[in-house]
Design an enzyme around this catalytic site. Structure first.
Site, PDB file in Angstrom:
ATOM      1  N   ARG A 255      -6.118   8.179   3.547  1.00  0.00           N
ATOM      2  CA  ARG A 255      -5.588   9.234   2.681  1.00  0.00           C
ATOM      3  C   ARG A 255      -4.096   9.134   2.451  1.00  0.00           C
ATOM      4  NH1 ARG A 255     -10.059  10.731   4.770  1.00  0.00           N
ATOM      5  NH2 ARG A 255      -9.191   9.741   6.598  1.00  0.00           N
ATOM      6  N   THR A 256      -3.340   8.982   3.530  1.00  0.00           N
ATOM      7  CA  THR A 256      -1.887   9.082   3.379  1.00  0.00           C
ATOM      8  C   THR A 256      -1.369   7.954   2.488  1.00  0.00           C
ATOM      9  OG1 THR A 256      -1.789  10.082   5.554  1.00  0.00           O
ATOM     10  CG2 THR A 256       0.282   9.298   4.646  1.00  0.00           C
TER      11      THR A 256
ATOM     12  N   LYS B 186       6.235 -11.605  14.216  1.00  0.00           N
ATOM     13  CA  LYS B 186       7.139 -12.692  14.602  1.00  0.00           C
ATOM     14  C   LYS B 186       8.255 -12.174  15.499  1.00  0.00           C
ATOM     15  CE  LYS B 186       6.515 -14.844  10.080  1.00  0.00           C
ATOM     16  NZ  LYS B 186       7.235 -15.152   8.823  1.00  0.00           N
TER      17      LYS B 186
ATOM     18  N   ARG C 274       4.466   4.373   8.364  1.00  0.00           N
ATOM     19  CA  ARG C 274       3.579   4.868   9.423  1.00  0.00           C
ATOM     20  C   ARG C 274       3.636   3.860  10.556  1.00  0.00           C
ATOM     21  NH1 ARG C 274      -2.453   7.162   9.003  1.00  0.00           N
ATOM     22  NH2 ARG C 274      -1.225   8.954   8.379  1.00  0.00           N
TER      23      ARG C 274
ATOM     24  N   HIS D  86       3.964  14.400  11.465  1.00  0.00           N
ATOM     25  CA  HIS D  86       3.365  13.903  10.226  1.00  0.00           C
ATOM     26  C   HIS D  86       3.706  14.929   9.139  1.00  0.00           C
ATOM     27  CE1 HIS D  86       0.799  12.065   7.390  1.00  0.00           C
ATOM     28  NE2 HIS D  86      -0.316  11.967   8.074  1.00  0.00           N
TER      29      HIS D  86
END
Ligand code: NCD
Length: 359
Positions: free
Chosen positions: A55-56, A84, A105, A133
């Site tokens: 969703r986000t 890396k 995120r 959030h």
């Protein structure tokens, strides 16, 4: 002050007036959803997702495209240079030269703050570990406002994993701006940690949803955040301890909203989906107009001039000691400077993860 060029790392980065502005603009966006706007034409959004998301990420991408802008990004840390050994600070500094706004995120608490500290573009926190959030919270507030006609006066029950559920932590902060009653419903091991208890409000705690259901106007349910448990046996012990189904719902007010940031696992039965109280799919859809409003405001495509900004924060200390929380970005990203906010009574709070330190 305006919202142009600002980052959104924690809910407190925006004042009550700024939150109301975003919700109002989101209402306008919702009324024009489906029409292609050109408010952000020529602007680029970068989505840097180090954790899974449906969703986000997709609602941010949809929002930017509906505003006429374009999107670059990665959705799997394994395809970024993090594998890396690149630091988050360097990754953020690089993305800065490719995009006008960054949505991040990441599994580490306080990681979005690191990105914002090291890059000169607005950074939007799309979830930093079990911490916050904030854009889900804007979506949650918008949903309540649209579906209930307002937020003040409601009794809101937060049910589920209040320990690791970042959406709940952010929502609790935002609800400080509203006149609501809050009940935190969770078994002891999932109850709200001290550091997320609202500073200015008493919240009630209870263990079983049955004990309070009949009085609630909103029941906000979350899944158990299995991936954040340090110990798998602890998860096994609590899994399946609360399930909202159609039978249980009969004990609630007919106009109560059942909300959930989604994804659900087993905490809301499928037979709730057809109940008119079920608001969670609509809630997910509202993520688009809300994120359109946010992007347009941060990029200056809609005016936010003259709106009262948050009060300047209290005293800050930069320098040792490092935050003791092993899940905090200040420990994981070793180059980051310890940053503490000094609270009124002399205690200190880590500005990455909110952990309070005894002095
Ligand atoms: C939530 C998240 O990622 O924190 N989902 C979302 O963004 N809508 C909730 C969750 O993962 O349980």
């Amino acid at each position: 002050m305006s919202l142009v060029g600002r980052s959104l790392i924690r809910v407190d980065d925006f004042s009550a007036a700024e939150i109301r502005h975003i919700l109002a603009v989101a209402g306008d966006m919702q009324d024009h959803i489906g029409q292609r706007l050109d408010l952000c034409a020529g602007r680029i959004l970068a989505t840097a997702f180090f954790e899974p998301s449906t969703r986000t990420r997709l609602s941010f991408e949809s929002a930017m495209q509906r505003l006429g802008g374009s999107v670059i990004g990665f959705q799997d840390a394994r395809t970024s240079s993090a594998v890396k050994g690149e630091t988050l600070a360097d990754t953020a500094r690089i993305i800065e030269s490719y995009a006008d706004v960054i949505v991040l995120r990441h599994p580490v608490e306080g990681s979005a703050k690191i990105a914002a500290d090291y890059c000169r573009r607005p950074v939007i926190n799309a979830g930093d570990g079990g911490h916050q959030h904030p854009t889900q919270t804007l979506t949650d507030l918008f949903t309540i406002q649209r579906e209930r006609g307002g937020i003040d006066g409601l009794h809101i029950g937060l049910c589920g994993d209040l320990r690791f559920g970042r959406t709940v932590h952010s929502l609790l902060h935002a609800l400080e701006h509203y006149d609501v009653r809050i009940t935190c419903i969770a078994p002891d091991v999932l109850q709200l940690p001290e550091r997320y208890r609202p500073a200015r409000r008493q919240v009630s705690l209870c263990q079983r949803v049955e004990d309070v259901l009949g009085d609630l106007d909103v029941l906000y349910v979350t899944r158990i955040q299995r991936e954040r448990f340090p110990d798998a046996s602890e998860y096994e012990a609590v899994k399946g301890t609360y399930i909202i189904d159609a039978e249980l719902l009969e004990r609630s007010k007919p106009e109560m909203l059942v909300m959930h940031p989604l994804p659900r696992v087993d905490e809301i039965a499928y037979n709730v989906d057809l109940d008119r109280r079920a608001a969670y799919f609509g809630q997910a859809a509202y993520g688009v107009p809300v994120r359109m409003a946010l992007l347009a405001s941060l990029l200056g495509a809609v005016s936010s001039d003259g709106i009262e900004a948050p009060a300047p924060s209290t005293q800050r200390i930069v320098g040792e000691p490092r935050c003791p929380n092993p899940d905090c970005a200040n420990r994981v990203e070793e180059y980051s400077l310890p940053q503490m906010v000094v609270l009124g009574d002399g205690r200190r709070r880590c500005d990455y993860c909110d952990l309070e330190l005894a002095v």
